[in-house]
Design a protein around this motif. Structure first.
Motif, PDB file in Angstrom:
ATOM      1  N   SER A 257      -6.401   9.694   4.846  1.00 51.32           N
ATOM      2  CA  SER A 257      -7.443   9.410   3.847  1.00 51.32           C
ATOM      3  C   SER A 257      -8.808   9.244   4.506  1.00 51.32           C
ATOM      4  O   SER A 257      -9.790   8.884   3.866  1.00 51.32           O
ATOM      5  CB  SER A 257      -7.097   8.131   3.083  1.00 51.32           C
ATOM      6  OG  SER A 257      -7.257   7.026   3.946  1.00 51.32           O
ATOM      7  N   SER A 258      -8.846   9.523   5.805  1.00 54.44           N
ATOM      8  CA  SER A 258     -10.021   9.257   6.626  1.00 54.44           C
ATOM      9  C   SER A 258     -11.351   9.728   6.035  1.00 54.44           C
ATOM     10  O   SER A 258     -12.334   9.008   6.038  1.00 54.44           O
ATOM     11  CB  SER A 258      -9.785   9.950   7.970  1.00 54.44           C
ATOM     12  OG  SER A 258     -10.669   9.493   8.917  1.00 54.44           O
ATOM     13  N   TYR A 259     -11.385  10.953   5.558  1.00 56.05           N
ATOM     14  CA  TYR A 259     -12.661  11.513   5.102  1.00 56.05           C
ATOM     15  C   TYR A 259     -12.776  11.555   3.578  1.00 56.05           C
ATOM     16  O   TYR A 259     -13.660  12.217   3.064  1.00 56.05           O
ATOM     17  CB  TYR A 259     -12.878  12.892   5.730  1.00 56.05           C
ATOM     18  CG  TYR A 259     -13.277  12.783   7.174  1.00 56.05           C
ATOM     19  CD1 TYR A 259     -14.606  12.610   7.543  1.00 56.05           C
ATOM     20  CD2 TYR A 259     -12.316  12.799   8.181  1.00 56.05           C
ATOM     21  CE1 TYR A 259     -14.979  12.466   8.869  1.00 56.05           C
ATOM     22  CE2 TYR A 259     -12.680  12.659   9.514  1.00 56.05           C
ATOM     23  CZ  TYR A 259     -14.011  12.492   9.846  1.00 56.05           C
ATOM     24  OH  TYR A 259     -14.370  12.339  11.158  1.00 56.05           O
ATOM     25  N   ASP A 261     -13.921   9.508   1.355  1.00 59.28           N
ATOM     26  CA  ASP A 261     -15.208   9.155   0.739  1.00 59.28           C
ATOM     27  C   ASP A 261     -16.368   9.972   1.319  1.00 59.28           C
ATOM     28  O   ASP A 261     -17.468   9.914   0.807  1.00 59.28           O
ATOM     29  CB  ASP A 261     -15.526   7.643   0.835  1.00 59.28           C
ATOM     30  CG  ASP A 261     -14.615   6.885   1.746  1.00 59.28           C
ATOM     31  OD1 ASP A 261     -13.423   7.241   1.785  1.00 59.28           O
ATOM     32  OD2 ASP A 261     -15.071   5.927   2.398  1.00 59.28           O
ATOM     33  N   VAL A 262     -16.111  10.738   2.366  1.00 57.28           N
ATOM     34  CA  VAL A 262     -17.202  11.522   2.959  1.00 57.28           C
ATOM     35  C   VAL A 262     -17.285  12.909   2.318  1.00 57.28           C
ATOM     36  O   VAL A 262     -18.353  13.469   2.154  1.00 57.28           O
ATOM     37  CB  VAL A 262     -17.012  11.651   4.493  1.00 57.28           C
ATOM     38  CG1 VAL A 262     -18.240  12.282   5.126  1.00 57.28           C
ATOM     39  CG2 VAL A 262     -16.743  10.301   5.111  1.00 57.28           C
ATOM     40  N   GLU A 263     -16.115  13.443   1.971  1.00 58.99           N
ATOM     41  CA  GLU A 263     -16.074  14.822   1.464  1.00 58.99           C
ATOM     42  C   GLU A 263     -16.706  14.957   0.083  1.00 58.99           C
ATOM     43  O   GLU A 263     -16.563  14.083  -0.752  1.00 58.99           O
ATOM     44  CB  GLU A 263     -14.623  15.317   1.397  1.00 58.99           C
ATOM     45  CG  GLU A 263     -14.273  16.132   2.620  1.00 58.99           C
ATOM     46  CD  GLU A 263     -12.815  16.595   2.646  1.00 58.99           C
ATOM     47  OE1 GLU A 263     -12.551  17.584   3.306  1.00 58.99           O
ATOM     48  OE2 GLU A 263     -11.971  15.934   2.035  1.00 58.99           O
TER      49      GLU A 263
ATOM     50  N   ASN B 277      -9.651   4.393  10.928  1.00 60.79           N
ATOM     51  CA  ASN B 277     -10.588   5.423  10.478  1.00 60.79           C
ATOM     52  C   ASN B 277     -12.013   5.001  10.851  1.00 60.79           C
ATOM     53  O   ASN B 277     -12.381   3.839  10.705  1.00 60.79           O
ATOM     54  CB  ASN B 277     -10.477   5.617   8.972  1.00 60.79           C
ATOM     55  CG  ASN B 277      -9.155   6.241   8.593  1.00 60.79           C
ATOM     56  OD1 ASN B 277      -8.545   6.956   9.401  1.00 60.79           O
ATOM     57  ND2 ASN B 277      -8.693   5.976   7.384  1.00 60.79           N
ATOM     58  N   GLY B 278     -12.773   5.971  11.318  1.00 63.83           N
ATOM     59  CA  GLY B 278     -14.131   5.662  11.759  1.00 63.83           C
ATOM     60  C   GLY B 278     -14.219   5.486  13.256  1.00 63.83           C
ATOM     61  O   GLY B 278     -15.307   5.396  13.805  1.00 63.83           O
ATOM     62  N   ASP B 300     -18.714  22.786   5.140  1.00 66.29           N
ATOM     63  CA  ASP B 300     -17.504  22.212   4.534  1.00 66.29           C
ATOM     64  C   ASP B 300     -16.915  21.087   5.372  1.00 66.29           C
ATOM     65  O   ASP B 300     -16.066  20.336   4.900  1.00 66.29           O
ATOM     66  CB  ASP B 300     -16.420  23.302   4.394  1.00 66.29           C
ATOM     67  CG  ASP B 300     -16.809  24.370   3.388  1.00 66.29           C
ATOM     68  OD1 ASP B 300     -17.765  24.136   2.625  1.00 66.29           O
ATOM     69  OD2 ASP B 300     -16.145  25.431   3.365  1.00 66.29           O
ATOM     70  N   PRO B 302     -16.650  17.604   7.095  1.00 64.30           N
ATOM     71  CA  PRO B 302     -17.274  16.282   6.903  1.00 64.30           C
ATOM     72  C   PRO B 302     -17.529  15.577   8.235  1.00 64.30           C
ATOM     73  O   PRO B 302     -16.926  15.923   9.254  1.00 64.30           O
ATOM     74  CB  PRO B 302     -16.213  15.520   6.114  1.00 64.30           C
ATOM     75  CG  PRO B 302     -14.914  16.129   6.531  1.00 64.30           C
ATOM     76  CD  PRO B 302     -15.186  17.562   6.919  1.00 64.30           C
ATOM     77  N   VAL B 303     -18.440  14.632   8.211  1.00 56.77           N
ATOM     78  CA  VAL B 303     -18.645  13.757   9.373  1.00 56.77           C
ATOM     79  C   VAL B 303     -19.094  12.402   8.840  1.00 56.77           C
ATOM     80  O   VAL B 303     -19.773  12.317   7.824  1.00 56.77           O
ATOM     81  CB  VAL B 303     -19.688  14.342  10.353  1.00 56.77           C
ATOM     82  CG1 VAL B 303     -21.084  14.422   9.741  1.00 56.77           C
ATOM     83  CG2 VAL B 303     -19.739  13.529  11.652  1.00 56.77           C
ATOM     84  N   TYR B 304     -18.644  11.342   9.519  1.00 52.35           N
ATOM     85  CA  TYR B 304     -19.140  10.011   9.149  1.00 52.35           C
ATOM     86  C   TYR B 304     -20.597   9.890   9.535  1.00 52.35           C
ATOM     87  O   TYR B 304     -20.991  10.331  10.609  1.00 52.35           O
ATOM     88  CB  TYR B 304     -18.387   8.930   9.928  1.00 52.35           C
ATOM     89  CG  TYR B 304     -16.983   8.685   9.505  1.00 52.35           C
ATOM     90  CD1 TYR B 304     -16.686   8.275   8.208  1.00 52.35           C
ATOM     91  CD2 TYR B 304     -15.935   8.812  10.407  1.00 52.35           C
ATOM     92  CE1 TYR B 304     -15.390   8.027   7.827  1.00 52.35           C
ATOM     93  CE2 TYR B 304     -14.632   8.566  10.033  1.00 52.35           C
ATOM     94  CZ  TYR B 304     -14.364   8.174   8.739  1.00 52.35           C
ATOM     95  OH  TYR B 304     -13.085   7.929   8.377  1.00 52.35           O
ATOM     96  N   ARG B 375      -8.529  -0.893   3.805  1.00 55.19           N
ATOM     97  CA  ARG B 375      -8.333   0.545   3.683  1.00 55.19           C
ATOM     98  C   ARG B 375      -8.275   1.261   5.040  1.00 55.19           C
ATOM     99  O   ARG B 375      -8.250   2.482   5.106  1.00 55.19           O
ATOM    100  CB  ARG B 375      -9.459   1.150   2.820  1.00 55.19           C
ATOM    101  CG  ARG B 375      -9.348   0.709   1.363  1.00 55.19           C
ATOM    102  CD  ARG B 375     -10.593   1.018   0.579  1.00 55.19           C
ATOM    103  NE  ARG B 375     -10.872   2.445   0.581  1.00 55.19           N
ATOM    104  CZ  ARG B 375     -12.050   2.970   0.924  1.00 55.19           C
ATOM    105  NH1 ARG B 375     -13.030   2.190   1.319  1.00 55.19           N
ATOM    106  NH2 ARG B 375     -12.229   4.259   0.880  1.00 55.19           N
ATOM    107  N   ARG B 377     -10.548   1.183   7.434  1.00 55.84           N
ATOM    108  CA  ARG B 377     -11.839   1.578   8.006  1.00 55.84           C
ATOM    109  C   ARG B 377     -12.293   0.525   9.004  1.00 55.84           C
ATOM    110  O   ARG B 377     -12.192  -0.666   8.743  1.00 55.84           O
ATOM    111  CB  ARG B 377     -12.912   1.691   6.901  1.00 55.84           C
ATOM    112  CG  ARG B 377     -12.844   2.927   6.035  1.00 55.84           C
ATOM    113  CD  ARG B 377     -13.136   4.193   6.820  1.00 55.84           C
ATOM    114  NE  ARG B 377     -14.303   4.118   7.700  1.00 55.84           N
ATOM    115  CZ  ARG B 377     -15.482   4.636   7.418  1.00 55.84           C
ATOM    116  NH1 ARG B 377     -15.694   5.226   6.269  1.00 55.84           N
ATOM    117  NH2 ARG B 377     -16.464   4.550   8.287  1.00 55.84           N
TER     118      ARG B 377
END
Lengths: 263, 492
Positions: A257-259, A261-263, B277-278, B300, B302-304, B375, B377
């Motif tokens: 579920s890592s990305y 909220d980013v996608e 995550n992160g 397409d 993603p990146v934090y 979650r 993070r």
């Protein structure tokens, strides 16, 4: 650039693509995966190879449209090109004569399971295949599975086809009935988690094929890392198959579920 | 190049005249040129190259400082042995294209090296100005970049003189600095070179690793284009050892193979919470941003874009990561390094630029745990304060924990940049290839030949983790050695 030569819809969101990739077709073994990218701004995503035809120089991928990138891939048609296809990656499945092998797949996980079923049968195993999905139309590759399996058990959540119930019920039915020497599971992480918990209870060695987020697929980025037996391993080069009883599935679920909220 | 050749070139009339045109004092009185840089407040809002390069006037003046020493000490500091006085004196006399050609006699990628080489530890550290006059050294790196950029901009990028095609096929595994310099040298000697690259882009670490603000892709692309014009073929999406085997390469008629697959695997510290995550490797972070263009909304991938970003480590890759994080909008971007600033392996310029850009330096701090939310993070990191103890095997004073001194800092992204291990993918795929316990390929130190006679190896797959220039030097040496071996075979 790899040309798509055939396409078949298994269901609304699941398609089978036959793709020109002669070198990969020749080199691949059961368990291997490829990384594909659609378009110059496309993301690199891993997909397990369902089958290959060395003569025709093609590989078959089964893709479920779940995110932007898989939807882009599913939208391609015969004659279109996939921008990049690289592989075969990962370690091949360890195939030997174990005795009785239960192969259980959920949803599109049945696609990468097919070459393993085929190879296990060819190695002289008694192969019992359990196919599971939410509903009848999501059960895929049943006919091909029957070709290489001594028995096929179909499970649907809603009972619209086969038996009503989860994959674990199908597997447990076999375990209670006869001696099982190995279980192979491919499907959603949560499904593999429960299969693993079940077979652990019965002390049956179990292999799970993990599908994680990856960027390069060659060990460079570490996005696919996961804890197995208390150690961090890379799914792309140490896997994708691991001893299911050692895999930290909760971590896997969290990392998938890592990305979100980013996608 | 031997001493006699160097002396003969130095004795050429134009060099003689140039030396006589000014007194030494006039030269040594000129202060070292300052590189024009983008304003820090502006540059953190974009990815434009920070160093703007020298103007021709600046370059000529800086070149005038050079005393054209009888014994050019600077050259002893260059891993590829560039004829430094010759290129600099060409700049002084205004013949910039000849300066660029001088660079290309020994360096395949001068525009790259002029930007990313640690000159302060190589050529410039040996400069007469620094050693004897206790003044700032000649800005050799800036001048190298100037000459190479001038040539690129002139549209007159010269191809080296090529030997006639000898029909012998050579394979290169990996298109980073080692593979590219090797490919160029072998193509020059008349070989038919094919470079196999695992990724979808050519350039290796120059593309996926080093950010645009330090090394623009277009600079690398010009060099790759030159190689193409020299007949080098590039095959992307092809992993030797996976897509093609060593035997396949033989069947395809390749007579020599260079493995330059780089140091792929990122290291982690194996501390609690590292898989939250992160938290990610600098390889992942930089690959997403540089290769996949993830910061671009059209991409397409993603990146934090963390607001409080900690980068663990003190090397160039750590600096690249933390400066990238600032550009992606981090309000607080921190370097967390367990030793003091004096021990940092990063280039001084990188550290200086990072500080200008508002990066905080938490030196003598070491992460011991990451804490996440429900979650998964990452939300906080626990840092152990350190102090310097006795020197360790590397000669640097080793950090030891200060008992009880632990602090917790809020973070929403952590980038682990504590080094890489060799990628086992290629070595594992070739039976009989000797590797060290660390996983690097064992080679003859002079020829770079591996335990399998037709396989040579160089760059980080041999060194473990080094610099662009050392990898390039390996490529050149391997090319010379392989050429000699193949010639012997042909003669036999």
């Amino acid at each position: 650039m790899n040309k798509i030569v055939a396409k078949e819809h298994f269901s609304e969101k699941v398609v089978k693509l036959v793709v020109e990739a002669p070198l990969i077709a020749r080199a691949r073994k059961a368990g291997h995966f490829v990384i594909v990218r659609v378009g110059e701004k496309g993301e690199r995503i891993p997909l397990t190879i369902a089958s290959a035809d060395v003569e025709a120089g093609t590989i078959t991928l089964v893709v479920q449209a779940v995110g932007k990138s898989s939807a882009k891939l599913c939208a391609l048609n015969p004659g279109d090109y996939i921008t990049d296809v690289v592989g075969p990656l990962g370690k091949a499945t360890h195939i030997e004569r174990f005795g009785t092998v239960v192969c259980c797949g959920g949803g599109v996980g049945c696609a990468p399971l097919l070459p393993i079923v085929e190879a296990m049968k060819a190695a002289g195993n008694r192969v019992i295949t359990v196919l599971a999905a939410r509903t009848k139309e999501l059960i895929i590759l049943e006919e091909q599975m029957r070709k290489y399996s001594d028995e096929v058990i179909v499970m649907t959540d809603d009972g619209s086809y086969g038996q009503k119930g989860l994959v674990t019920q199908g597997v447990e039915e076999v375990i209670k009935r006869e001696k099982v020497d190995l279980c192979v599971t491919i499907g959603p992480a949560v499904m593999m988690k429960f299969v693993s918990l079940l077979t652990q209870k019965y002390n049956i060695p179990t292999v799970a094929s993990l599908n994680t987020i990856m960027v390069d697929g060659t060990g460079m980025c570490g996005a696919c890392r996961i804890t197995v037996g208390g150690k961090t391993r890379f799914v792309c080069i140490d896997g994708p198959e691991f001893d299911a009883h050692q895999v930290n599935f909760d971590e896997l679920l969290m990392r998938l579920s890592s990305y979100k909220d980013v996608e | 190049m031997n001493k006699e050749e160097l002396a003969a070139q130095r004795a050429e009339q134009w060099r003689e005249n140039l030396r006589k045109s000014k007194k030494a004092k006039e030269r040594t009185d000129i202060p070292r040129v300052k590189m024009t840089e983008l304003d820090p407040a502006y540059r953190v809002t974009n990815r434009e190259e920070v160093n703007r390069g020298l103007t021709p006037e600046q370059a000529v003046l800086e070149a005038t400082r050079c005393l054209d020493c009888v014994e050019p000490l600077c050259m002893t500091g260059c891993p590829v042995g560039i004829n430094i006085p010759k290129f600099i004196k060409n700049i002084e006399r205004g013949d910039f294209l000849s300066a660029a050609r001088t660079l290309k006699e020994t360096s395949a990628l001068p525009a790259v090296c002029g930007r990313v080489c640690p000159q302060e530890r190589q050529c410039e550290s040996k400069c007469f100005y620094l050693q004897k006059l206790k003044k700032e050294p000649i800005a050799i790196g800036y001048l190298e970049r100037f000459a190479a950029d001038y040539e690129q901009a002139s549209g007159e990028v010269a191809l080296p003189e090529m030997e006639p095609d000898n029909g012998i096929k050579i394979a290169v595994v990996g298109s980073g600095p080692c593979g590219l310099s090797f490919a160029g040298d072998m193509a020059k000697r008349g070989y038919r070179v094919t470079v196999f690259e695992a990724l979808h882009e050519i350039g290796g670490v120059l593309k996926y690793g080093i950010p645009e603000f330090r090394l623009p892709n277009r600079i690398v692309d010009v060099e790759i284009d030159s190689l193409r014009r020299m007949g080098v073929e590039f095959v992307t999406d092809c992993i030797v050892g996976k897509t093609l085997s060593y035997d396949d390469l033989h069947e395809m008629g390749f007579k020599g193979i260079l493995v330059a697959s780089g140091a792929g695997l990122p290291r982690f510290m194996n501390i609690p919470g590292e898989n939250l995550n992160g938290v990610m490797s600098s390889n992942e972070y930089l690959t997403r941003v540089n290769l996949m263009d993830a910061a671009n909304p059209e991409s397409d991938t993603p990146v934090y874009k963390g607001h409080r970003v900690a980068v663990i480590g003190g090397g160039n890759t750590a600096m690249d990561s933390v400066r990238t994080a600032r550009r992606l909008g981090a309000d607080r971007a921190m370097i967390v390094y367990r030793r003091s600033e004096a021990e940092m392996p990063a280039r001084q310029e990188e550290v200086h630029h990072a500080k200008q850009e508002g990066v905080e330096f938490l030196t003598l701090h070491n992460p011991i745990e990451y804490i996440g939310d429900e979650r998964g993070r990452v939300r906080q990191m626990k840092l152990q304060k350190m102090e310097l103890g006795e020197p360790d095997a590397s000669g640097r004073r080793s950090p030891v924990p200060v008992p009880g001194a632990i602090e917790t800092i809020d973070v929403d992204e952590v980038i682990v940049s504590v080094g890489v291990s060799p990628n086992p993918l290629v070595p594992n795929a070739i039976d009989g290839l000797e590797v060290t316990p660390k996983g690097t390929i064992v080679v003859n130190a002079d020829t770079l030949q591996s335990s399998i006679p037709d396989i040579y190896a160089g760059g980080d797959i041999v060194r473990g983790g080094a610099t662009v220039i050392l990898a390039m030097g390996d490529g050149r040496r391997a090319a010379a050695a392989m050429h000699e071996a193949l010639q012997k075979q042909q003669g036999a």
